[in-house]
Design a protein around this motif. Structure first.
Motif, PDB file in Angstrom:
ATOM      1  N   TRP A 102      38.207  26.630 -58.432  1.00 57.37           N
ATOM      2  CA  TRP A 102      39.087  26.198 -57.435  1.00 57.37           C
ATOM      3  C   TRP A 102      39.675  27.265 -56.486  1.00 57.37           C
ATOM      4  O   TRP A 102      39.678  27.336 -55.379  1.00 57.37           O
ATOM      5  CB  TRP A 102      40.200  25.238 -58.029  1.00 57.37           C
ATOM      6  N   ALA A 106      38.663  27.455 -52.504  1.00 58.60           N
ATOM      7  CA  ALA A 106      39.584  27.468 -51.866  1.00 58.60           C
ATOM      8  C   ALA A 106      40.237  28.383 -51.035  1.00 58.60           C
ATOM      9  O   ALA A 106      40.828  28.560 -50.016  1.00 58.60           O
ATOM     10  CB  ALA A 106      41.045  26.480 -52.516  1.00 58.60           C
ATOM     11  N   LYS A 140      39.338  16.988 -52.274  1.00 56.83           N
ATOM     12  CA  LYS A 140      40.338  17.847 -52.881  1.00 56.83           C
ATOM     13  C   LYS A 140      40.633  18.806 -51.865  1.00 56.83           C
ATOM     14  O   LYS A 140      41.928  19.061 -51.785  1.00 56.83           O
ATOM     15  CB  LYS A 140      39.650  18.259 -54.083  1.00 56.83           C
ATOM     16  N   ASN A 144      44.626  19.033 -50.435  1.00 61.19           N
ATOM     17  CA  ASN A 144      45.545  19.923 -51.027  1.00 61.19           C
ATOM     18  C   ASN A 144      45.775  21.133 -49.615  1.00 61.19           C
ATOM     19  O   ASN A 144      46.609  21.815 -49.583  1.00 61.19           O
ATOM     20  CB  ASN A 144      44.610  20.777 -51.926  1.00 61.19           C
ATOM     21  N   HIS A 145      44.650  21.250 -48.788  1.00 65.51           N
ATOM     22  CA  HIS A 145      45.125  22.107 -47.643  1.00 65.51           C
ATOM     23  C   HIS A 145      44.687  21.509 -46.350  1.00 65.51           C
ATOM     24  O   HIS A 145      43.713  21.912 -45.675  1.00 65.51           O
ATOM     25  CB  HIS A 145      43.889  23.360 -47.925  1.00 65.51           C
ATOM     26  N   THR A 186      48.400  16.066 -60.210  1.00 65.87           N
ATOM     27  CA  THR A 186      47.612  17.202 -60.046  1.00 65.87           C
ATOM     28  C   THR A 186      47.051  17.655 -58.802  1.00 65.87           C
ATOM     29  O   THR A 186      46.809  16.720 -58.060  1.00 65.87           O
ATOM     30  CB  THR A 186      46.910  17.688 -61.267  1.00 65.87           C
ATOM     31  N   GLU A 187      46.552  18.832 -58.345  1.00 66.91           N
ATOM     32  CA  GLU A 187      45.615  18.962 -57.445  1.00 66.91           C
ATOM     33  C   GLU A 187      44.323  18.120 -57.448  1.00 66.91           C
ATOM     34  O   GLU A 187      43.441  18.212 -56.458  1.00 66.91           O
ATOM     35  CB  GLU A 187      45.332  20.413 -57.145  1.00 66.91           C
ATOM     36  N   ASP A 188      44.131  17.694 -58.729  1.00 62.85           N
ATOM     37  CA  ASP A 188      42.710  17.100 -59.015  1.00 62.85           C
ATOM     38  C   ASP A 188      43.029  15.352 -58.797  1.00 62.85           C
ATOM     39  O   ASP A 188      42.002  14.409 -58.725  1.00 62.85           O
ATOM     40  CB  ASP A 188      42.080  17.151 -60.434  1.00 62.85           C
ATOM     41  N   LEU A 193      47.416  12.644 -54.296  1.00 69.77           N
ATOM     42  CA  LEU A 193      47.716  13.520 -53.192  1.00 69.77           C
ATOM     43  C   LEU A 193      47.899  12.714 -52.019  1.00 69.77           C
ATOM     44  O   LEU A 193      48.668  12.800 -50.968  1.00 69.77           O
ATOM     45  CB  LEU A 193      46.623  14.430 -52.975  1.00 69.77           C
TER      46      LEU A 193
END
Length: 262
Positions: A102, A106, A140, A144-145, A186-188, A193
């Motif tokens: 990751w 990322a 993902k 996240n971004h 979580t980020e997953d 998200l």
């Protein structure tokens, strides 16, 4: 197009790895000249060409998109660079027992691409897509971004890894990657998200899945979550299975859908 299979050392992984990069020839930034005789990106523009990060699935590697589709030909028609990294069977995660994939995909990879190749680093020129495990990785990254990507596409995405059987015949991936950790929050956790996101700040999202695909249920679940949280999503559930016939058509449609400038 210029095609490169590149081997390099990744600091975040602590080891050598590989990627395949496709670059429009007039925009390569390595001494090539455009049709007008001028060197540089976009036949003279200093901005650089748009770039698509194209992610592989669980059983694949950085060469698979080239070997199973005509991605080089499709990208040539669009004038877009394509970066296809190698992440093994990591689910684009920092593995509990393994490597920090990751962090690699990322953080380190986009910095390496920006330093090495003449591609645009503007959000509006940066896109991500993938199939199966790579579809999960694409969403993902985008969720996240969201400040980095203008659009993200998932083809037959494994969008809820916690619901997959990753023990039998997979080398106990769930234990190796997550060590039994609950992925909620979580980020997953892609649906989590979505719930936490500002819909107006998200990239454009594209979801494509076959109605005969074993991952159809989790794709429908993601669509339901997107509707629940007011997230705009271009979606298509069409006849097809978890196959390269499906993805070869899908990536062409993704390239047509991308909001490419000019």
């Amino acid at each position: 197009m210029i095609r490169m299979r590149t081997d390099f050392f990744a600091e975040s992984l602590g080891m050598g790895t590989s990627m395949v990069v496709l670059l429009p020839q007039a925009a390569a930034g390595i001494g090539m000249e455009g049709a007008d005789g001028q060197a540089g990106a976009d036949a003279g523009s200093a901005r650089g060409v748009p770039v698509l990060y194209l992610l592989h699935g669980l059983s694949d590697d950085c060469t698979i998109w080239e070997r199973r589709t005509s991605i080089e030909r499709y990208a040539t028609e669009k004038g877009i660079a394509v970066v296809m990294p190698e992440v093994r069977r990591s689910f684009y995660a920092d593995e509990a027992v393994g490597e920090a994939y990751w962090t690699f995909v990322a953080e380190e990879l986009p910095q390496l691409i920006a330093r090495t190749f003449r591609v645009s680093t503007a959000r509006e020129d940066t896109f991500v897509a993938g199939l199966s495990m790579g579809g999960f990785g694409a969403f993902k990254l985008a969720l996240n971004h969201p400040e980095r990507f203008a659009a993200a596409a998932s083809l037959s995405g494994a969008l809820d890894p916690s619901s997959l059987s990753l023990e039998l015949n997979t080398g106990h991936l769930a234990e190796r990657i997550w060590a039994g950790r609950d992925l909620t929050g979580t980020e997953d956790d892609l649906c989590g998200l979505l719930a936490a996101a500002d819909p107006a700040a998200l990239p454009a999202l594209f979801l494509d899945c076959g109605t005969e695909d074993q991952l159809l249920g989790m794709n429908r679940g993601f669509l339901d979550a997107a509707r629940q949280y007011g997230v705009e999503l271009t979606s298509r559930l069409r006849p097809g299975a978890h196959s390269w016939d499906f993805w070869d058509q899908g990536i062409q449609d993704v390239l047509d859908w991308l909001p490419l400038r000019g």
